[in-house]
Design a protein around this motif. Structure first.
Motif, PDB file in Angstrom:
ATOM      1  N   ARG A   1       1.047  -1.166   0.078  1.00  0.00           N
ATOM      2  CA  ARG A   1      -0.071  -0.057  -0.053  1.00  0.00           C
ATOM      3  C   ARG A   1       0.937   1.097   0.098  1.00  0.00           C
ATOM      4  O   ARG A   1       2.024   1.420   0.702  1.00  0.00           O
ATOM      5  N   PRO A   2       0.591   2.358  -0.757  1.00  0.00           N
ATOM      6  CA  PRO A   2       1.293   3.429  -0.795  1.00  0.00           C
ATOM      7  C   PRO A   2       1.171   4.187   0.602  1.00  0.00           C
ATOM      8  O   PRO A   2       0.304   3.845   1.184  1.00  0.00           O
ATOM      9  N   ALA A   3       2.126   5.282   0.630  1.00  0.00           N
ATOM     10  CA  ALA A   3       2.138   5.788   1.867  1.00  0.00           C
ATOM     11  C   ALA A   3       1.103   6.554   2.119  1.00  0.00           C
ATOM     12  O   ALA A   3       0.554   7.161   1.164  1.00  0.00           O
ATOM     13  N   LEU A   4       0.297   6.648   3.394  1.00  0.00           N
ATOM     14  CA  LEU A   4      -0.696   7.351   3.951  1.00  0.00           C
ATOM     15  C   LEU A   4      -0.597   8.762   3.498  1.00  0.00           C
ATOM     16  O   LEU A   4       0.434   9.681   4.180  1.00  0.00           O
ATOM     17  N   PRO A   5      -1.254   9.512   2.634  1.00  0.00           N
ATOM     18  CA  PRO A   5      -1.142  11.266   2.468  1.00  0.00           C
ATOM     19  C   PRO A   5      -1.669  11.776   3.782  1.00  0.00           C
ATOM     20  O   PRO A   5      -2.440  11.477   4.567  1.00  0.00           O
ATOM     21  N   GLY A   6      -0.825  12.598   3.877  1.00  0.00           N
ATOM     22  CA  GLY A   6      -1.087  13.756   5.096  1.00  0.00           C
ATOM     23  C   GLY A   6      -2.449  14.276   5.101  1.00  0.00           C
ATOM     24  O   GLY A   6      -2.952  14.590   6.107  1.00  0.00           O
TER      25      GLY A   6
END
Length: 95
Positions: free
Chosen positions: A23-28
């Protein structure tokens, strides 16, 4: 014949295979939305609180506008918040 010619040169080790799905990094922006619009608060003790967005809140027009395509992902995010110091302890995301 020198001693160096008898041995094969070292080869780089084979790359370690990673999981098929990462999973891509969680956006801020998702964390920010949980902090701004949370409506579920669970006391964890020691000044820590777990903040989440309920299903009802995720359907709210203002929240949908803030999250856009990330609305579904925000449903699986919780923020562990330190009330005493007003700072994030940890961001949790369900798989």
């Amino acid at each position: 014949m020198s001693a160096y010619r008898r041995f094969r040169p070292r080869q780089a080790p084979a790359p370690i295979e990673t999981a098929a799905f990462e999973r891509p990094a969680l956006p801020g922006s998702v964390v920010d939305a949980v902090l701004r619009y949370h409506d579920e608060v669970q006391d964890q003790g020691g000044g820590a609180t777990l903040l989440r967005l309920s299903e009802k809140r995720l359907r709210n027009k203002e929240v949908k506008k803030a999250l856009g395509k990330l609305t579904a992902r925000a449903a699986n995010v919780a923020v562990l918040w330190n009330e005493d110091e007003s700072q994030i302890i940890r961001v949790l995301e369900a798989a």
